[in-house]
Motif scaffolding. Sequence first.
Motif, PDB file in Angstrom:
ATOM      1  N   LEU A  74     -10.710   4.251   3.285  1.00 20.27           N
ATOM      2  CA  LEU A  74      -9.882   3.173   2.733  1.00 20.27           C
ATOM      3  C   LEU A  74      -9.501   3.480   1.282  1.00 20.27           C
ATOM      4  O   LEU A  74      -8.335   3.356   0.884  1.00 20.27           O
ATOM      5  CB  LEU A  74     -10.650   1.845   2.833  1.00 20.27           C
ATOM      6  CG  LEU A  74     -10.009   0.600   2.208  1.00 20.27           C
ATOM      7  CD1 LEU A  74      -8.668   0.270   2.862  1.00 20.27           C
ATOM      8  CD2 LEU A  74     -10.961  -0.603   2.328  1.00 20.27           C
ATOM      9  N   ARG A 130      -1.261 -14.824   3.891  1.00 22.05           N
ATOM     10  CA  ARG A 130      -2.014 -14.106   4.925  1.00 22.05           C
ATOM     11  C   ARG A 130      -1.308 -14.215   6.283  1.00 22.05           C
ATOM     12  O   ARG A 130      -1.331 -13.276   7.078  1.00 22.05           O
ATOM     13  CB  ARG A 130      -3.440 -14.653   5.029  1.00 22.05           C
ATOM     14  CG  ARG A 130      -4.299 -14.451   3.781  1.00 22.05           C
ATOM     15  CD  ARG A 130      -4.931 -13.091   3.694  1.00 22.05           C
ATOM     16  NE  ARG A 130      -5.901 -12.836   4.739  1.00 22.05           N
ATOM     17  CZ  ARG A 130      -6.668 -11.745   4.782  1.00 22.05           C
ATOM     18  NH1 ARG A 130      -6.571 -10.808   3.840  1.00 22.05           N
ATOM     19  NH2 ARG A 130      -7.532 -11.559   5.750  1.00 22.05           N
ATOM     20  N   TYR A 139     -11.915  -2.976  -3.788  1.00 24.32           N
ATOM     21  CA  TYR A 139     -12.503  -3.162  -2.457  1.00 24.32           C
ATOM     22  C   TYR A 139     -14.032  -3.206  -2.489  1.00 24.32           C
ATOM     23  O   TYR A 139     -14.671  -2.911  -1.476  1.00 24.32           O
ATOM     24  CB  TYR A 139     -12.028  -2.055  -1.517  1.00 24.32           C
ATOM     25  CG  TYR A 139     -10.639  -2.285  -0.941  1.00 24.32           C
ATOM     26  CD1 TYR A 139     -10.343  -3.446  -0.215  1.00 24.32           C
ATOM     27  CD2 TYR A 139      -9.634  -1.341  -1.085  1.00 24.32           C
ATOM     28  CE1 TYR A 139      -9.074  -3.657   0.331  1.00 24.32           C
ATOM     29  CE2 TYR A 139      -8.361  -1.548  -0.546  1.00 24.32           C
ATOM     30  CZ  TYR A 139      -8.094  -2.711   0.163  1.00 24.32           C
ATOM     31  OH  TYR A 139      -6.845  -2.917   0.707  1.00 24.32           O
ATOM     32  N   LYS A 188       0.842  -1.201   0.000  1.00 27.35           N
ATOM     33  CA  LYS A 188       0.000   0.000   0.000  1.00 27.35           C
ATOM     34  C   LYS A 188       0.884   1.262   0.000  1.00 27.35           C
ATOM     35  O   LYS A 188       2.098   1.173   0.227  1.00 27.35           O
ATOM     36  CB  LYS A 188      -0.945  -0.057   1.209  1.00 27.35           C
ATOM     37  CG  LYS A 188      -1.957  -1.223   1.120  1.00 27.35           C
ATOM     38  CD  LYS A 188      -2.816  -1.321   2.375  1.00 27.35           C
ATOM     39  CE  LYS A 188      -3.871  -2.422   2.255  1.00 27.35           C
ATOM     40  NZ  LYS A 188      -4.672  -2.562   3.495  1.00 27.35           N
ATOM     41  N   ARG A 191       2.696  -6.877   9.170  1.00 29.33           N
ATOM     42  CA  ARG A 191       1.939  -5.841   9.903  1.00 29.33           C
ATOM     43  C   ARG A 191       2.369  -5.773  11.363  1.00 29.33           C
ATOM     44  O   ARG A 191       2.416  -4.688  11.958  1.00 29.33           O
ATOM     45  CB  ARG A 191       0.439  -6.111   9.787  1.00 29.33           C
ATOM     46  CG  ARG A 191      -0.125  -5.807   8.388  1.00 29.33           C
ATOM     47  CD  ARG A 191      -1.530  -6.345   8.252  1.00 29.33           C
ATOM     48  NE  ARG A 191      -2.181  -5.971   6.996  1.00 29.33           N
ATOM     49  CZ  ARG A 191      -3.275  -6.549   6.529  1.00 29.33           C
ATOM     50  NH1 ARG A 191      -3.844  -7.547   7.210  1.00 29.33           N
ATOM     51  NH2 ARG A 191      -3.819  -6.158   5.395  1.00 29.33           N
ATOM     52  N   THR A 217      -5.442  -8.225  10.274  1.00 31.87           N
ATOM     53  CA  THR A 217      -5.857  -6.958   9.654  1.00 31.87           C
ATOM     54  C   THR A 217      -5.489  -5.755  10.511  1.00 31.87           C
ATOM     55  O   THR A 217      -4.959  -4.757  10.017  1.00 31.87           O
ATOM     56  CB  THR A 217      -7.381  -6.978   9.406  1.00 31.87           C
ATOM     57  OG1 THR A 217      -7.681  -8.094   8.566  1.00 31.87           O
ATOM     58  CG2 THR A 217      -7.855  -5.692   8.743  1.00 31.87           C
ATOM     59  N   LEU A 223     -16.345  -4.332   0.301  1.00 33.17           N
ATOM     60  CA  LEU A 223     -16.385  -3.544   1.544  1.00 33.17           C
ATOM     61  C   LEU A 223     -17.128  -2.222   1.360  1.00 33.17           C
ATOM     62  O   LEU A 223     -17.115  -1.378   2.254  1.00 33.17           O
ATOM     63  CB  LEU A 223     -14.955  -3.269   2.034  1.00 33.17           C
ATOM     64  CG  LEU A 223     -14.109  -4.512   2.363  1.00 33.17           C
ATOM     65  CD1 LEU A 223     -12.662  -4.127   2.643  1.00 33.17           C
ATOM     66  CD2 LEU A 223     -14.693  -5.272   3.546  1.00 33.17           C
ATOM     67  N   ASN A 250      -1.960  -0.144   7.308  1.00 35.57           N
ATOM     68  CA  ASN A 250      -1.441  -1.496   7.605  1.00 35.57           C
ATOM     69  C   ASN A 250      -0.583  -2.084   6.493  1.00 35.57           C
ATOM     70  O   ASN A 250      -0.404  -3.295   6.393  1.00 35.57           O
ATOM     71  CB  ASN A 250      -2.566  -2.439   8.060  1.00 35.57           C
ATOM     72  CG  ASN A 250      -3.600  -2.703   6.988  1.00 35.57           C
ATOM     73  OD1 ASN A 250      -3.493  -2.186   5.875  1.00 35.57           O
ATOM     74  ND2 ASN A 250      -4.583  -3.519   7.303  1.00 35.57           N
ATOM     75  N   ILE A 288      -4.804   0.430  11.893  1.00 38.50           N
ATOM     76  CA  ILE A 288      -5.502  -0.403  10.895  1.00 38.50           C
ATOM     77  C   ILE A 288      -5.593   0.308   9.538  1.00 38.50           C
ATOM     78  O   ILE A 288      -5.562  -0.335   8.501  1.00 38.50           O
ATOM     79  CB  ILE A 288      -6.893  -0.840  11.418  1.00 38.50           C
ATOM     80  CG1 ILE A 288      -7.490  -1.945  10.525  1.00 38.50           C
ATOM     81  CG2 ILE A 288      -7.845   0.350  11.556  1.00 38.50           C
ATOM     82  CD1 ILE A 288      -8.697  -2.639  11.125  1.00 38.50           C
ATOM     83  N   GLY A 328      -3.263  -8.710   0.987  1.00 38.86           N
ATOM     84  CA  GLY A 328      -3.123 -10.048   0.398  1.00 38.86           C
ATOM     85  C   GLY A 328      -4.492 -10.667   0.207  1.00 38.86           C
ATOM     86  O   GLY A 328      -5.359 -10.538   1.064  1.00 38.86           O
ATOM     87  N   PHE A 335     -15.904   2.636   6.931  1.00 45.47           N
ATOM     88  CA  PHE A 335     -14.525   3.062   6.660  1.00 45.47           C
ATOM     89  C   PHE A 335     -14.175   3.047   5.175  1.00 45.47           C
ATOM     90  O   PHE A 335     -13.050   3.398   4.798  1.00 45.47           O
ATOM     91  CB  PHE A 335     -13.536   2.191   7.449  1.00 45.47           C
ATOM     92  CG  PHE A 335     -13.622   0.706   7.154  1.00 45.47           C
ATOM     93  CD1 PHE A 335     -13.017   0.147   6.038  1.00 45.47           C
ATOM     94  CD2 PHE A 335     -14.325  -0.136   8.012  1.00 45.47           C
ATOM     95  CE1 PHE A 335     -13.104  -1.215   5.773  1.00 45.47           C
ATOM     96  CE2 PHE A 335     -14.421  -1.506   7.759  1.00 45.47           C
ATOM     97  CZ  PHE A 335     -13.813  -2.038   6.633  1.00 45.47           C
TER      98      PHE A 335
END
Length: 148
Positions: free
Chosen positions: A61, A85, A49, A9, A102, A91, A52, A112, A109, A116, A57
Amino acid sequence: MEQTFIMIKPDGVQRGLVGEIIGRFEKKGFSLKGLKLVNVEQPFAEKHYQDLSSKPFFPKLVDYIISGPVVAMVWEGKNIVTTGRKIIGATNPSDSAPGTIRGDFAIDIGRNVIHGSDSVESARKEIALWFPEGTANWQSSLHPWIYE
Ligand code: DAT
Ligand code: MG
């Protein structure tokens, strides 16, 4: 052989963690099959994403993911989705064990460091989304020294 989609990220890129993170996957024995540094557009981040999109959030994000370049990668290896993972960690970095990416490099969060894929099916979708051009076809000459 199983593949997964891994993304460093914008915070991971800005903080100079690209080499460290790639090194962890390489040293495990996994093979790099695709790699690019990209500035993501908002609609693309929303698509990545999309599962989500109803979360409170979600806007933050998406803003985070488009805040700078990300490193998009395809990695390959036995059981790589689950093992990847584990290498990444929980997370929320408050819950990520030391030794995980992480756990070692993140606190909040919303910063992070890495993404993956969470299943073989989402890996397939994410690889198709991020690498429509396809990925490299090669096999490490170390294969017999990593797999029995
Ligand atoms: P992961 O990235 O571990 O697969 P996820 O897919 O559930 O986790 O969520 C994607 C990202 O969204 C996650 O890396 C950080 C952010 N996120 C998840 N849950 C959150 C929450 N409760 N508050 C703020 N950000 C959150
Ligand atoms: Mg996820």
